[in-house]
Design a protein around this motif. Structure first.
Motif, PDB file in Angstrom:
ATOM      1  N   THR A  21       0.574   0.458  -0.330  1.00 41.86           N
ATOM      2  CA  THR A  21       2.149  -0.185   0.001  1.00 41.86           C
ATOM      3  C   THR A  21       1.832  -1.566  -0.071  1.00 41.86           C
ATOM      4  O   THR A  21       3.346  -2.251  -0.975  1.00 41.86           O
ATOM      5  CB  THR A  21       1.644   0.157   1.823  1.00 41.86           C
ATOM      6  OG1 THR A  21       1.588   1.860   1.815  1.00 41.86           O
ATOM      7  CG2 THR A  21       3.335   0.025   2.357  1.00 41.86           C
ATOM      8  N   GLU A  22       1.176  -2.271   0.593  1.00 44.69           N
ATOM      9  CA  GLU A  22       1.142  -3.527   0.187  1.00 44.69           C
ATOM     10  C   GLU A  22       1.498  -3.834  -1.591  1.00 44.69           C
ATOM     11  O   GLU A  22       2.406  -5.152  -1.755  1.00 44.69           O
ATOM     12  CB  GLU A  22      -0.447  -4.028   0.107  1.00 44.69           C
ATOM     13  CG  GLU A  22      -0.296  -6.092   0.217  1.00 44.69           C
ATOM     14  CD  GLU A  22      -1.369  -6.863   0.586  1.00 44.69           C
ATOM     15  OE1 GLU A  22      -1.888  -7.949  -0.359  1.00 44.69           O
ATOM     16  OE2 GLU A  22      -1.799  -5.744   1.231  1.00 44.69           O
ATOM     17  N   GLY A  48      -3.598   0.866   2.661  1.00 44.63           N
ATOM     18  CA  GLY A  48      -2.652   0.320   2.860  1.00 44.63           C
ATOM     19  C   GLY A  48      -2.194  -0.335   1.947  1.00 44.63           C
ATOM     20  O   GLY A  48      -1.053  -1.790   1.821  1.00 44.63           O
ATOM     21  N   ARG A  85       6.879   4.120   4.022  1.00 43.98           N
ATOM     22  CA  ARG A  85       6.447   2.760   5.185  1.00 43.98           C
ATOM     23  C   ARG A  85       7.508   1.907   3.535  1.00 43.98           C
ATOM     24  O   ARG A  85       7.591   1.013   4.730  1.00 43.98           O
ATOM     25  CB  ARG A  85       4.602   2.633   4.363  1.00 43.98           C
ATOM     26  CG  ARG A  85       3.929   3.332   5.861  1.00 43.98           C
ATOM     27  CD  ARG A  85       3.343   2.817   6.011  1.00 43.98           C
ATOM     28  NE  ARG A  85       1.936   3.234   4.631  1.00 43.98           N
ATOM     29  CZ  ARG A  85       1.203   4.746   4.200  1.00 43.98           C
ATOM     30  NH1 ARG A  85       1.291   5.550   5.473  1.00 43.98           N
ATOM     31  NH2 ARG A  85       0.590   4.475   3.437  1.00 43.98           N
ATOM     32  N   LEU A  86       7.522   2.310   2.466  1.00 43.59           N
ATOM     33  CA  LEU A  86       8.580   1.674   1.675  1.00 43.59           C
ATOM     34  C   LEU A  86       9.879   1.480   2.882  1.00 43.59           C
ATOM     35  O   LEU A  86      10.424   0.269   1.868  1.00 43.59           O
ATOM     36  CB  LEU A  86       8.628   1.719  -0.090  1.00 43.59           C
ATOM     37  CG  LEU A  86       6.591   1.033  -0.315  1.00 43.59           C
ATOM     38  CD1 LEU A  86       6.454   1.979  -1.552  1.00 43.59           C
ATOM     39  CD2 LEU A  86       6.760  -0.218  -0.336  1.00 43.59           C
ATOM     40  N   SER A 122       1.433  10.626  -1.309  1.00 42.24           N
ATOM     41  CA  SER A 122       2.168   8.956  -1.698  1.00 42.24           C
ATOM     42  C   SER A 122       3.903   8.932  -1.079  1.00 42.24           C
ATOM     43  O   SER A 122       4.651   8.471  -0.911  1.00 42.24           O
ATOM     44  CB  SER A 122       2.435   9.929  -3.053  1.00 42.24           C
ATOM     45  OG  SER A 122       0.816   9.414  -4.270  1.00 42.24           O
ATOM     46  N   VAL A 174       3.792   6.656   1.585  1.00 47.64           N
ATOM     47  CA  VAL A 174       4.213   5.857   1.616  1.00 47.64           C
ATOM     48  C   VAL A 174       5.335   4.665   0.686  1.00 47.64           C
ATOM     49  O   VAL A 174       5.896   3.632   0.906  1.00 47.64           O
ATOM     50  CB  VAL A 174       2.902   4.947  -0.505  1.00 47.64           C
ATOM     51  CG1 VAL A 174       3.201   3.959  -0.754  1.00 47.64           C
ATOM     52  CG2 VAL A 174       1.066   5.590   0.114  1.00 47.64           C
ATOM     53  N   GLN A 218       4.793  -2.627  -2.002  1.00 49.98           N
ATOM     54  CA  GLN A 218       6.345  -3.727  -1.719  1.00 49.98           C
ATOM     55  C   GLN A 218       6.222  -5.045  -2.752  1.00 49.98           C
ATOM     56  O   GLN A 218       7.493  -5.886  -3.012  1.00 49.98           O
ATOM     57  CB  GLN A 218       6.048  -5.013  -0.741  1.00 49.98           C
ATOM     58  CG  GLN A 218       5.737  -3.244   0.806  1.00 49.98           C
ATOM     59  CD  GLN A 218       5.424  -3.703   1.824  1.00 49.98           C
ATOM     60  OE1 GLN A 218       4.852  -4.377   1.702  1.00 49.98           O
ATOM     61  NE2 GLN A 218       6.145  -3.545   3.325  1.00 49.98           N
TER      62      GLN A 218
END
Length: 194
Positions: free
Chosen positions: A124-125, A121, A160-161, A154, A157, A128
């Protein structure tokens, strides 16, 4: 004939900025990052969704361009560090896209991580944090991200964003030769209002 692309006017800072998350540090690149960067870009797993791996000279040139953009603007495709565990895990950040595509000008969100940083993750982190910076400090209304149509990791990701894809935005990457399986690309957008 290439179309005329308007210029983006973007805020700059006199010195490279750093962003921190619970597990990551996004920072200016160091000379000590280059061996790991070159190893990453020679790895077929890392370059699976690129037309080819990069030799040392090409990888160093890319790192120098990235580093130069950060020195010029104060922000960019930062080096990703996991303090206390991995001094260089790849790159995450923002890039002013220059390809000839209908959605340009834009600031692109991007990442490329070493295999030892996958599946945790971290992309993603760190992304963000870059998104927050783009909206809160650069004052952008939108960031984009794009990747090869086959690059499902990708795209996951991006989803997820909270990024959204419209099939009407999909395009053939102008720097990938016609007929190459990686030429078809998908564009995702994230608007500040989202």
């Amino acid at each position: 004939m290439a179309r005329q692309v308007p210029m983006l006017v973007l805020k700059t800072w006199p010195a490279p900025l750093e962003l921190r998350t619970a597990r990551t540090l996004l920072r200016q690149w160091k000379e000590s990052d280059l061996p790991a960067w070159c190893a990453m870009n020679a790895d077929a797993r890392v370059r699976r969704y690129f037309p080819a791996t990069l030799g040392t000279e090409m990888a160093v040139q890319e790192a120098q361009r990235i580093r130069g953009a950060i020195a010029q603007r104060g922000w960019g495709m930062w080096a990703l560090e996991l303090p206390g565990s991995l001094p260089f895990a790849g790159t995450v950040g923002l890039h002013v896209t220059t390809i000839d595509a209908p959605f340009v000008p834009t600031v692109e969100l991007g990442w490329r991580l070493a295999p030892e940083a996958w599946g945790r993750g971290l992309a993603t982190e760190a992304a963000q944090a870059a998104v927050r910076f783009a909206f809160e400090h650069l004052g952008l209304d939108e960031v984009t991200a794009y990747t090869a149509a086959d690059n499902l990791p990708s795209q996951a990701v991006m989803q997820r964003l909270g990024m959204q894809r419209s099939p009407a935005d999909d395009f053939d990457h102008p720097l990938v030769e016609a007929g190459h399986p990686l030429r078809p690309h998908r564009l995702f957008r994230l608007r500040r209002a989202t």
